[in-house]
Motif scaffolding. Structure first.
Motif, mmCIF file in Angstrom:
data_model
loop_
_atom_site.group_PDB
_atom_site.id
_atom_site.type_symbol
_atom_site.label_atom_id
_atom_site.label_comp_id
_atom_site.label_asym_id
_atom_site.label_seq_id
_atom_site.Cartn_x
_atom_site.Cartn_y
_atom_site.Cartn_z
ATOM 1 N N LYS A 63 10.170 0.637 6.440
ATOM 2 C CA LYS A 63 10.227 1.870 7.222
ATOM 3 C C LYS A 63 10.653 3.073 6.390
ATOM 4 O O LYS A 63 10.996 4.118 6.934
ATOM 5 C CB LYS A 63 11.151 1.683 8.423
ATOM 6 C CG LYS A 63 10.607 0.671 9.437
ATOM 7 C CD LYS A 63 11.446 0.612 10.690
ATOM 8 C CE LYS A 63 10.829 -0.341 11.710
ATOM 9 N NZ LYS A 63 11.616 -0.412 12.958
ATOM 10 N N ARG A 64 10.623 2.929 5.079
ATOM 11 C CA ARG A 64 10.944 4.090 4.235
ATOM 12 C C ARG A 64 9.861 5.161 4.366
ATOM 13 O O ARG A 64 10.149 6.355 4.369
ATOM 14 C CB ARG A 64 11.064 3.666 2.776
ATOM 15 C CG ARG A 64 11.422 4.818 1.832
ATOM 16 C CD ARG A 64 11.647 4.329 0.421
ATOM 17 N NE ARG A 64 12.143 5.395 -0.430
ATOM 18 C CZ ARG A 64 11.425 5.982 -1.397
ATOM 19 N NH1 ARG A 64 10.179 5.600 -1.624
ATOM 20 N NH2 ARG A 64 11.948 6.946 -2.126
ATOM 21 N N ALA A 65 8.601 4.734 4.469
ATOM 22 C CA ALA A 65 7.474 5.646 4.649
ATOM 23 C C ALA A 65 6.620 5.137 5.804
ATOM 24 O O ALA A 65 6.244 3.965 5.833
ATOM 25 C CB ALA A 65 6.644 5.724 3.371
ATOM 26 N N ILE A 66 6.323 6.008 6.757
ATOM 27 C CA ILE A 66 5.582 5.617 7.962
ATOM 28 C C ILE A 66 4.463 6.620 8.218
ATOM 29 O O ILE A 66 4.633 7.831 8.018
ATOM 30 C CB ILE A 66 6.521 5.537 9.181
ATOM 31 C CG1 ILE A 66 7.619 4.493 8.950
ATOM 32 C CG2 ILE A 66 5.736 5.199 10.447
ATOM 33 C CD1 ILE A 66 8.606 4.370 10.096
ATOM 34 N N ALA A 83 1.968 4.417 2.067
ATOM 35 C CA ALA A 83 3.193 4.028 2.775
ATOM 36 C C ALA A 83 3.732 2.709 2.231
ATOM 37 O O ALA A 83 4.938 2.563 1.988
ATOM 38 C CB ALA A 83 2.927 3.923 4.276
ATOM 39 N N ASP A 84 2.853 1.744 2.035
ATOM 40 C CA ASP A 84 3.273 0.449 1.493
ATOM 41 C C ASP A 84 3.812 0.607 0.078
ATOM 42 O O ASP A 84 4.846 0.021 -0.280
ATOM 43 C CB ASP A 84 2.098 -0.533 1.494
ATOM 44 C CG ASP A 84 1.700 -0.970 2.893
ATOM 45 O OD1 ASP A 84 2.492 -0.771 3.836
ATOM 46 O OD2 ASP A 84 0.579 -1.504 3.048
ATOM 47 N N HIS A 85 3.124 1.403 -0.739
ATOM 48 C CA HIS A 85 3.520 1.564 -2.135
ATOM 49 C C HIS A 85 4.851 2.302 -2.249
ATOM 50 O O HIS A 85 5.690 1.954 -3.092
ATOM 51 C CB HIS A 85 2.432 2.320 -2.891
ATOM 52 C CG HIS A 85 2.448 2.102 -4.367
ATOM 53 N ND1 HIS A 85 2.057 0.920 -4.962
ATOM 54 C CD2 HIS A 85 2.839 2.925 -5.391
ATOM 55 C CE1 HIS A 85 2.180 1.016 -6.272
ATOM 56 N NE2 HIS A 85 2.670 2.231 -6.556
ATOM 57 N N LEU A 86 5.047 3.300 -1.403
ATOM 58 C CA LEU A 86 6.303 4.056 -1.426
ATOM 59 C C LEU A 86 7.483 3.229 -0.932
ATOM 60 O O LEU A 86 8.634 3.506 -1.276
ATOM 61 C CB LEU A 86 6.161 5.312 -0.562
ATOM 62 C CG LEU A 86 5.268 6.417 -1.125
ATOM 63 C CD1 LEU A 86 4.841 7.380 -0.023
ATOM 64 C CD2 LEU A 86 5.988 7.174 -2.245
ATOM 65 N N SER A 87 7.194 2.227 -0.128
ATOM 66 C CA SER A 87 8.257 1.391 0.437
ATOM 67 C C SER A 87 8.639 0.228 -0.472
ATOM 68 O O SER A 87 9.732 -0.337 -0.345
ATOM 69 C CB SER A 87 7.815 0.843 1.800
ATOM 70 O OG SER A 87 7.597 1.897 2.717
ATOM 71 N N GLU A 88 7.760 -0.116 -1.391
ATOM 72 C CA GLU A 88 8.000 -1.293 -2.239
ATOM 73 C C GLU A 88 9.283 -1.227 -3.058
ATOM 74 O O GLU A 88 10.034 -2.215 -3.115
ATOM 75 C CB GLU A 88 6.802 -1.512 -3.164
ATOM 76 C CG GLU A 88 5.616 -2.169 -2.488
ATOM 77 C CD GLU A 88 4.433 -2.305 -3.428
ATOM 78 O OE1 GLU A 88 4.591 -1.973 -4.631
ATOM 79 O OE2 GLU A 88 3.365 -2.747 -2.965
ATOM 80 N N PRO A 89 9.598 -0.095 -3.711
ATOM 81 C CA PRO A 89 10.781 -0.083 -4.585
ATOM 82 C C PRO A 89 12.080 -0.414 -3.866
ATOM 83 O O PRO A 89 13.002 -0.976 -4.457
ATOM 84 C CB PRO A 89 10.797 1.352 -5.132
ATOM 85 C CG PRO A 89 9.385 1.818 -5.021
ATOM 86 C CD PRO A 89 8.866 1.181 -3.771
ATOM 87 N N GLU A 92 -2.733 3.786 -10.302
ATOM 88 C CA GLU A 92 -3.251 4.984 -9.636
ATOM 89 C C GLU A 92 -2.387 5.353 -8.431
ATOM 90 O O GLU A 92 -2.145 6.541 -8.177
ATOM 91 C CB GLU A 92 -4.702 4.752 -9.215
ATOM 92 C CG GLU A 92 -5.664 4.715 -10.399
ATOM 93 C CD GLU A 92 -7.044 4.249 -10.002
ATOM 94 O OE1 GLU A 92 -8.017 4.752 -10.607
ATOM 95 O OE2 GLU A 92 -7.163 3.374 -9.118
ATOM 96 N N LEU A 93 -1.922 4.345 -7.715
ATOM 97 C CA LEU A 93 -1.031 4.618 -6.591
ATOM 98 C C LEU A 93 0.293 5.189 -7.084
ATOM 99 O O LEU A 93 0.863 6.087 -6.449
ATOM 100 C CB LEU A 93 -0.798 3.343 -5.781
ATOM 101 C CG LEU A 93 -1.978 2.889 -4.915
ATOM 102 C CD1 LEU A 93 -1.711 1.503 -4.330
ATOM 103 C CD2 LEU A 93 -2.250 3.888 -3.793
#
Length: 216
Positions: free
Chosen positions: A59-62, A48-54, A10-11
């Motif tokens: 700090k990719r998404a804050i 933010a965490d999900h967008l940064s995982e890959p 879902e994320l």
């Protein structure tokens, strides 16, 4: 009052339009709006965490909270609006817009943003730094999509918009619990929620404009 029902799949679905909009760009401004108690902060940090995982880059998404632009209690007392703290007119909307425009332009090595400290009910200036390398700024708050001046002027800044929809009775239960957790009795917490928070919630529900993605 936290959101716990989003699976990784879902994320992925919620993040897909953000990733698509980011293609070929240095920075994206994403608005996540919803009524008080809807779970904006929780969802924003999950995204933010999900967008940064890959990229394994924290700090990719804050997240930038709108609540950091609350007028101080001193100002609200002077204005006679302290009992309505959290209403649309108790925020420095111009300051929020100026900050979002700086973030969108992304010309500085880093930009400091204020963060609201719920333990003391006061915004802390310069409490979070957004580096120039940050690709996705997730700004979250009640009135980001409010279709009223001066809030509607912010909408031209956003690249992707989310609105969280939660049943009104669920919001009421969450907001009463929030005040109980802060030490109020149930009657006092109920009155506090109904006299202010739920008034603001209705404003968000009834007067917000279009969102690209509706969650709920």
């Amino acid at each position: 009052m936290t959101i716990t029902y989003f699976s990784p799949a879902e994320l992925d679905e919620l993040c897909r339009p953000i990733e698509q909009a980011l293609a070929g760009r240095d920075r994206l401004i994403v608005a996540i709006a919803g009524a008080p108690g809807s779970g904006k902060s929780t969802l924003s940090h999950m995204l933010a965490d999900h967008l940064s995982e890959p990229t394994n880059d924290a700090k990719r998404a804050i997240v930038v909270p709108m609540d950091g632009f609350h007028f101080d209690d001193i100002v609200l007392r002077e204005q006679g609006t302290i009992e309505r703290k959290g209403a649309p007119y108790t925020f420095d909307t111009g300051g929020l817009r100026a900050c979002l425009e700086r973030l969108r332009e992304n010309r500085e090595p880093e930009i400091a943003v204020p963060v609201f400290d719920r333990d003391i009910e006061i915004a802390r200036a310069g409490a979070r730094l957004i580096p120039q390398t940050c690709k996705i700024v997730l700004v979250e708050g009640n009135y980001l999509l409010l279709d009223e001046p001066p809030w509607h002027d912010l909408q031209q800044i956003y690249d992707v918009t989310f609105m969280i929809r939660v049943p009104f009775d669920t919001l009421e239960a969450r907001l009463v619990k929030r005040w109980i957790d802060k030490g109020l009795s149930r009657p006092a917490a109920t009155n506090r929620a109904r006299d202010n928070d739920l008034v603001n919630a209705r404003r968000v529900i009834e007067a917000s404009g279009h969102a690209d993605i509706v969650v709920g």
